[in-house]
Design an enzyme around this catalytic site. Structure first.
Site, PDB file in Angstrom:
ATOM      1  N   TYR A  88      -1.941   0.054  10.414  1.00  0.00           N
ATOM      2  CA  TYR A  88      -2.074  -0.120   8.878  1.00  0.00           C
ATOM      3  C   TYR A  88      -0.984   0.182   7.976  1.00  0.00           C
ATOM      4  O   TYR A  88      -0.197  -2.048   7.456  1.00  0.00           O
ATOM      5  CB  TYR A  88      -3.854   0.234   8.024  1.00  0.00           C
ATOM      6  CG  TYR A  88      -3.457   0.136   6.898  1.00  0.00           C
ATOM      7  CD1 TYR A  88      -3.877  -1.737   6.611  1.00  0.00           C
ATOM      8  CD2 TYR A  88      -3.465   1.007   5.773  1.00  0.00           C
ATOM      9  CE1 TYR A  88      -4.220  -2.113   5.713  1.00  0.00           C
ATOM     10  CE2 TYR A  88      -3.605   0.655   4.550  1.00  0.00           C
ATOM     11  CZ  TYR A  88      -4.399  -1.246   3.482  1.00  0.00           C
ATOM     12  OH  TYR A  88      -3.917  -1.756   3.078  1.00  0.00           O
ATOM     13  N   THR A 116       0.550  -1.178   0.232  1.00  0.00           N
ATOM     14  CA  THR A 116      -0.620   0.335   0.201  1.00  0.00           C
ATOM     15  C   THR A 116       1.262   1.200  -0.306  1.00  0.00           C
ATOM     16  O   THR A 116       1.848   1.355   0.936  1.00  0.00           O
ATOM     17  CB  THR A 116      -1.243  -0.088   1.594  1.00  0.00           C
ATOM     18  OG1 THR A 116      -1.756   1.089   1.420  1.00  0.00           O
ATOM     19  CG2 THR A 116      -0.396  -0.119   2.435  1.00  0.00           C
TER      20      THR A 116
END
Length: 303
Positions: free
Chosen positions: A139, A115
């Site tokens: 995250y 990501t």
């Protein structure tokens, strides 16, 4: 040293996370390459897998005997991860490292997704693979730990960092906006976070094209394995993305740009997390379409 894993005529492709928005598209795009074993938590398309349980992963790889593995599973609830670090760490990092170790022994290639949130967003230009990651939230931290664990495992791996994924299924910005446009006259949308929206189908198609060449022996992962950025072309803020969706939907909703400070969330987000796709384009000779073109195609399909 080069390990040549003999790929059969119709290879077995183990897809982990088959019910997510990228996994759902991969089930279709990978079907042309071989036999897809589609594993997910509920097991609705094939075997079930629980990434919280290390035994489950080892058992799945043993039983599937794959010629390649595509891991599209992740803990993606960015805000919830702030309170639930253990689950995010287990699914995004530990399980990915374990998968790498299992596949390194077998010399089986693996594709994994990471990501833009591995970066803080303070650089002010598109990030390359050589830029130092500095995640702002749990995250991002756990996804970074996962890509590193996989690349350190000795597995023949491709890691594709992507961003702002949307599609016709799953929980994503596009579907949320379409729903809200129908329900509300006014919406306030953050305008100081800039990134590159990525259609899940384009991500799946690029993956399939690269994997096809790996399985045919045209690409050697000992040479081209590693980390790549792979997102939609161009850049836009969430507000700009919402405006483009609204324009295409023709709903009569008023959009107001706001700063992130007016929309506080448990997990801080990067302000500018555009990724530079140059390495992917040079290595594989493939170019992702501009985000506007992909959005138009995706909306055509939704309607």
């Amino acid at each position: 040293m080069s390990h040549k894993h003999q790929t059969p005529e119709r290879p077995r492709l183990l897809l982990i996370g088959a019910n997510g928005q990228v996994g759902w598209e991969l089930r279709r795009t990978l079907a042309g390459l071989g036999e897809v074993v589609a594993a997910s938590l509920e097991g609705e398309y094939g075997p079930s897998i629980d990434l919280m349980d290390p035994q489950s992963l080892a058992r799945l790889v043993d039983e599937a005997r794959p010629d390649a593995v595509i891991n599209a599973a992740a803990y993606t609830a960015v805000d919830r991860a702030e309170q639930d670090r253990d689950s995010a760490q287990r699914i995004n990092a530990d399980a990915v490292g374990e998968l790498g170790a299992l596949l390194a022994k077998r010399a089986v290639p693996v594709v994994h997704y990471s990501t833009d949130f591995v970066f803080s967003g303070t650089l002010g230009r598109p990030y390359t693979e050589d830029d130092q990651p500095d995640p702002l939230n749990v995250y991002g931290e756990t996804k970074l730990a996962g890509e590193r664990a996989l690349l350190d495992s000795g597995a023949r791996a491709l890691v594709f960092r992507t961003s702002w994924v949307y599609g016709a299924r799953g929980a994503n910005f596009l579907l949320t906006m379409r729903r809200l446009f129908a329900e509300r006259d006014e919406l306030r949308v953050v305008d100081d976070q800039v990134g590159s929206p990525t259609w899940s189908r384009m991500l799946a198609e690029m993956t399939a094209q690269v994997l096809y060449r790996v399985l045919r022996g045209e690409l050697d992962l000992d040479e081209v394995g590693g980390l790549y950025h792979l997102t939609g072309g161009g850049e836009v803020s969430w507000y700009g993305f919402a405006c483009a969706i609204l324009e295409a939907c023709g709903e009569g909703c008023n959009l107001t740009p706001i700063p992130s400070s007016e929309y506080p969330a448990p997990a801080p987000r990067p302000a500018y997390s555009v990724l530079d796709n140059g390495r992917f384009e040079r290595t594989f000779g493939l170019v992702m379409p501009h985000w506007r073109d992909s959005l138009a195609q995706c909306l055509e399909e939704l309607d």
